[in-house]
Design an enzyme around this catalytic site. Structure first.
Site, PDB file in Angstrom:
ATOM      1  N   LYS A  11       0.973  -1.207  -0.108  1.00  0.00           N
ATOM      2  CA  LYS A  11       0.012  -0.037   0.117  1.00  0.00           C
ATOM      3  C   LYS A  11       0.929   1.383   0.122  1.00  0.00           C
ATOM      4  CE  LYS A  11      -4.193  -1.935   2.474  1.00  0.00           C
ATOM      5  NZ  LYS A  11      -5.115  -1.861   3.602  1.00  0.00           N
ATOM      6  N   TYR A  51     -12.478  -2.134  -3.484  1.00  0.00           N
ATOM      7  CA  TYR A  51     -12.918  -2.406  -2.274  1.00  0.00           C
ATOM      8  C   TYR A  51     -14.529  -1.947  -2.135  1.00  0.00           C
ATOM      9  CZ  TYR A  51      -8.278  -2.016  -0.049  1.00  0.00           C
ATOM     10  OH  TYR A  51      -7.129  -2.417   0.348  1.00  0.00           O
ATOM     11  N   ASN A 114      -2.251   0.266   6.692  1.00  0.00           N
ATOM     12  CA  ASN A 114      -1.485  -0.834   7.379  1.00  0.00           C
ATOM     13  C   ASN A 114      -0.837  -1.692   6.337  1.00  0.00           C
ATOM     14  OD1 ASN A 114      -3.636  -1.920   5.963  1.00  0.00           O
ATOM     15  ND2 ASN A 114      -4.745  -2.903   7.553  1.00  0.00           N
ATOM     16  N   HIS A 117      -2.331  -5.325   1.509  1.00  0.00           N
ATOM     17  CA  HIS A 117      -3.607  -5.766   1.280  1.00  0.00           C
ATOM     18  C   HIS A 117      -3.249  -7.483   0.736  1.00  0.00           C
ATOM     19  CE1 HIS A 117      -7.469  -6.939  -0.474  1.00  0.00           C
ATOM     20  NE2 HIS A 117      -6.722  -7.738  -1.307  1.00  0.00           N
ATOM     21  N   GLU A 128      -9.604 -10.869  -7.898  1.00  0.00           N
ATOM     22  CA  GLU A 128      -8.571  -9.810  -7.392  1.00  0.00           C
ATOM     23  C   GLU A 128      -7.380  -9.690  -8.573  1.00  0.00           C
ATOM     24  OE1 GLU A 128      -9.697  -9.021  -2.750  1.00  0.00           O
ATOM     25  OE2 GLU A 128      -7.705  -9.551  -3.257  1.00  0.00           O
TER      26      GLU A 128
HETATM   27  P1  ADP Z   1      -7.872  -6.630   5.738  1.00  0.00           P
HETATM   28  O1  ADP Z   1      -6.939  -5.773   4.855  1.00  0.00           O
HETATM   29  O2  ADP Z   1      -7.028  -7.235   6.826  1.00  0.00           O
HETATM   30  O3  ADP Z   1      -8.498  -8.023   4.752  1.00  0.00           O
HETATM   31  P2  ADP Z   1     -10.617  -5.592   5.583  1.00  0.00           P
HETATM   32  O4  ADP Z   1     -10.742  -6.344   4.474  1.00  0.00           O
HETATM   33  O5  ADP Z   1     -11.434  -5.798   6.762  1.00  0.00           O
HETATM   34  O6  ADP Z   1      -8.821  -5.863   6.268  1.00  0.00           O
HETATM   35  O7  ADP Z   1     -10.424  -3.919   5.457  1.00  0.00           O
HETATM   36  C1  ADP Z   1      -9.722  -3.499   4.403  1.00  0.00           C
HETATM   37  C2  ADP Z   1      -9.029  -2.309   4.461  1.00  0.00           C
HETATM   38  O8  ADP Z   1      -9.738  -1.409   5.101  1.00  0.00           O
HETATM   39  C3  ADP Z   1      -8.064  -2.521   5.855  1.00  0.00           C
HETATM   40  O9  ADP Z   1      -6.691  -3.063   5.370  1.00  0.00           O
HETATM   41  C4  ADP Z   1      -7.857  -1.201   6.272  1.00  0.00           C
HETATM   42  O10 ADP Z   1      -6.882  -0.476   5.361  1.00  0.00           O
HETATM   43  C5  ADP Z   1      -9.097  -0.652   6.081  1.00  0.00           C
HETATM   44  N1  ADP Z   1      -9.912  -0.560   7.314  1.00  0.00           N
HETATM   45  C6  ADP Z   1     -10.596  -1.538   7.818  1.00  0.00           C
HETATM   46  N2  ADP Z   1     -11.105  -1.554   8.962  1.00  0.00           N
HETATM   47  C7  ADP Z   1     -10.882  -0.065   9.241  1.00  0.00           C
HETATM   48  C8  ADP Z   1     -11.067   0.708  10.264  1.00  0.00           C
HETATM   49  N3  ADP Z   1     -12.000   0.403  11.409  1.00  0.00           N
HETATM   50  N4  ADP Z   1     -10.866   2.032  10.272  1.00  0.00           N
HETATM   51  C9  ADP Z   1     -10.033   2.291   9.303  1.00  0.00           C
HETATM   52  N5  ADP Z   1      -9.691   1.527   8.249  1.00  0.00           N
HETATM   53  C10 ADP Z   1     -10.035   0.289   8.300  1.00  0.00           C
HETATM   54 MG    MG Z   2     -10.161  -7.761   3.303  1.00  0.00          MG
END
Ligand code: ADP
Ligand code: MG
Length: 140
Positions: A11, A51, A114, A117, A128
């Site tokens: 990212k 997304y 974070n 992805h 994807e």
């Molecule tokens: P992952 O990336 O671990 O699969 P998710 O699919 O639940 O997580 O969410 C997609 C992305 O959205 C996350 O990687 C993060 O960047 C963002 N995200 C998820 N939950 C939150 C939150 N509560 N606050 C801010 N950003 C979030």
């Molecule tokens: Mg996810």
């Protein structure tokens, strides 16, 4: 265990901090080989489409803005149990909950920024991968 493919994004927050090499090293050290890789600047339409499953969530707007702010590296990773293995290497979504040694524990700034992805199932991995790569870009 079967050889699988999964989809990964390094990212913007990680690319900006020159962490591409350290993150790719984590995948390679753990048996995941990049079989396709490119640096792109995601468009708003791509980020919103990618997304779309999260579009009703309160963080959706912020997530899209973060993903289009600066370039990302998209990859197809191949290896045994690649989908699950990648999720293990990545660590939990919230870096505060991520296990020691995971990419998110080491590098993530916060829940949104974070660093990586990774696909959450083989079915989503296939979708994807197709979203960002043509078959001839996956070179093995
Ligand atoms: P992952 O990336 O671990 O699969 P998710 O699919 O639940 O997580 O969410 C997609 C992305 O959205 C996350 O990687 C993060 O960047 C963002 N995200 C998820 N939950 C939150 C939150 N509560 N606050 C801010 N950003 C979030
Ligand atoms: Mg996810």
């Amino acid at each position: 265990m079967a050889i699988e493919r999964t989809f990964s994004i390094i990212k913007p927050d990680a690319v900006r901090r020159n962490l591409i090499g350290k993150i790719v090293a984590k995948f390679e050290e753990n048996g995941l080989r990049p079989v396709a890789m490119k640096k792109i600047k995601m468009t708003r339409a791509q980020a919103e489409g990618f997304y779309a499953v999260h579009k009703e969530r309160p963080f959706f707007g912020e997530l899209v803005e973060q993903m289009i702010a600066s370039p990302v590296v998209v990859q197809v990773l191949e290896g045994e149990n690649a989908v699950l293995k990648n999720r293990e290497i990545m660590g939990a979504t919230n870096p505060a909950n991520a296990a020691e040694g995971t990419i998110r524990k080491l590098f993530a700034l916060n829940m949104g920024e974070n660093s990586v992805h990774g696909s959450d199932s083989p079915e989503n991995a296939a979708i994807e991968i197709k979203f960002f790569f043509t078959d001839d870009e996956i070179v093995g």
